[in-house]
Design a protein around this motif. Sequence first.
Motif, short mmCIF file in Angstrom:
data_model
loop_
_atom_site.label_atom_id
_atom_site.label_comp_id
_atom_site.label_asym_id
_atom_site.label_seq_id
_atom_site.Cartn_x
_atom_site.Cartn_y
_atom_site.Cartn_z
N GLU A 179 1.33 -1.25 0.09
CA GLU A 179 -0.21 0.07 -0.02
C GLU A 179 0.99 1.23 0.03
N PHE A 180 2.38 1.41 0.55
CA PHE A 180 3.09 1.85 0.81
C PHE A 180 4.02 2.41 -0.50
N ALA A 181 4.41 0.69 -1.12
CA ALA A 181 4.69 1.12 -1.96
C ALA A 181 5.02 1.61 -3.14
N LYS A 182 3.77 1.90 -4.04
CA LYS A 182 2.68 2.08 -4.49
C LYS A 182 3.11 3.71 -4.25
N ILE A 183 3.15 4.41 -3.30
CA ILE A 183 3.36 5.71 -3.78
C ILE A 183 4.72 5.92 -3.67
N LEU B 221 2.92 15.47 -12.79
CA LEU B 221 3.02 13.71 -13.05
C LEU B 221 2.26 12.84 -11.86
N LEU B 222 3.17 13.66 -10.78
CA LEU B 222 3.05 12.89 -9.80
C LEU B 222 1.71 13.35 -9.17
N THR B 223 1.22 14.41 -9.88
CA THR B 223 -0.66 14.31 -8.79
C THR B 223 -1.10 12.97 -9.71
N SER B 224 -1.30 13.48 -11.22
CA SER B 224 -1.99 12.13 -12.19
C SER B 224 -1.94 10.83 -11.97
N GLY B 225 -0.62 10.34 -11.40
CA GLY B 225 0.00 9.03 -11.08
C GLY B 225 -1.30 8.67 -9.67
N ILE B 226 -0.96 9.57 -8.96
CA ILE B 226 -2.14 9.61 -7.49
C ILE B 226 -3.65 9.48 -8.14
N ALA B 227 -4.08 9.67 -9.38
CA ALA B 227 -4.93 9.73 -9.71
C ALA B 227 -5.65 8.86 -10.29
N PHE B 228 -4.45 8.44 -10.42
CA PHE B 228 -4.69 6.91 -11.62
C PHE B 228 -4.42 5.70 -10.61
N VAL B 229 -3.78 5.52 -9.17
CA VAL B 229 -3.69 5.29 -8.86
C VAL B 229 -5.18 4.79 -7.95
N LEU B 230 -6.30 5.80 -7.68
CA LEU B 230 -6.93 5.59 -7.22
C LEU B 230 -8.00 4.74 -8.16
N ALA B 231 -8.39 5.40 -9.56
CA ALA B 231 -8.95 4.94 -10.52
C ALA B 231 -8.39 3.01 -10.51
N TYR B 232 -7.57 3.51 -11.15
CA TYR B 232 -6.94 1.46 -10.98
C TYR B 232 -7.47 0.47 -10.18
#
Length: 469
Positions: free
Chosen positions: A184-188, A392-403
Amino acid sequence: MSSTSAPEAPTALPPVKRRNAELVLTVIAIFITMAGIAIAGLNLNGQVPSAMWTVGLTFGALSAVAHVAMRFLAPYADPLIMPCALFLNGIGVAMIWRLNASHEENIEGAGVGMQLVWTAVGLICCFLIIVFLKDPRILQRYTYISALVAIVLLMLPIIPGLGHAVYGAQLWIKIGPFTMQPSEFAKIALVIFLASYLMSKRQVLQIVGKPIKVGRFTLIELPRARDLAPILVGWLLAIGMLVVLRDLGTSLLLFGTFLAMLYVATQRSSWVTIGLVMFAGGATLAYFLFWHVRARVNIWINTFDQEVYEAVGGSQQLVEGLVGMAYGGLFGTGIGGGQAHNTFAADSDFILASIGEELGLTGLLAVLMVLGLLVERGMRIALAATGPFNKLLTSGIAFVLAYQVFIVLGGISRVIPLTGSTTPFMAAGGSALMASWIMMGILLRISDNARRPAPQSIQDEGATQVIRR
């Protein structure tokens, strides 16, 4: 002959605080949480439970403190992120209380206390990020350190004496009485690494190699062979998790996020095509080589087969979730009025199925809309953020939530094989909840920086000056 082009969508966020709007939405989230516990108690034993006040007001106090802190620490942050997160967290608290209270030995739903503790810890982590990470671009300095942290966290569960397998998946570590899911923390950490790496290498990755054509039409533009290293590393990491940790969910989540961020950085669809082909090929090979992958696929395809249903670790859990959602219909049985508590992991992996049964399709869609709104606000912040790293960081977090939502919902509805992932903010457990609040802290900090008006001295630099002769 003049030509006009369509105007570009605005990316700047208005420099307004909107904290009063956040307050109203936060109060609504608190009210819904308390009402959910009250209705559950009425359906369970015909009376309003004391937990409506103890649990509800505790959650309300945490929410109120979070709102006050926002006024001082991030006054210009997006006004929807905190209320949406609190709403999802509150629905999760109410459902966990209801599922625990259904058992006679736990009529007061005592298990929800730890979820409130983890909510408090998650909020503290969120505001620590806001306070100390004044400029998230400082994280660019730790490109390979963040990659190392992500790999170490992912590998911790396979260390003898530390790793802890649960139902065949080697995802947890156990220290004394406490268990934690490091992935869970590795994905961040992985999102931070990807944002930093792709920011510095995006121009190289955009270079076109050999185009594949059919006649005059270009099917795909292959990248140069020497630029394939990033996607190969991502592929090896994803397939390694699928094989070693037996975790299809996290494998799919991390590789999907990697491909999405790669596309955002390069704007080349060929990377996505290559990545999907590689993942499909690796997953197919894993299917023929490893029994646990075949078992997951068998449960997915033959869910209602009697032999698969009765097998140890078979499809019983999935069938119960599907039947429960079908039984809930359009408006549900009412929170506390169904049999969701009889489904295994109803408060964690299957909490969306529990909501579908007791709140119906209407309630489930409402929850999904709020989750979708969080993703949309993340993308909106990415458009307005200053600097490619923040974008990129913000879009990456959004993608994590969506996926993550797609993997959970797709698993319980048989769109994809069931993976055992957790729904952001709602599933019982501390690791996922803390990680979700840490991601919200990053979004709120970047949002506050993007909305905050520039200092007056900077604004005045563009003013027209009168030069006297």
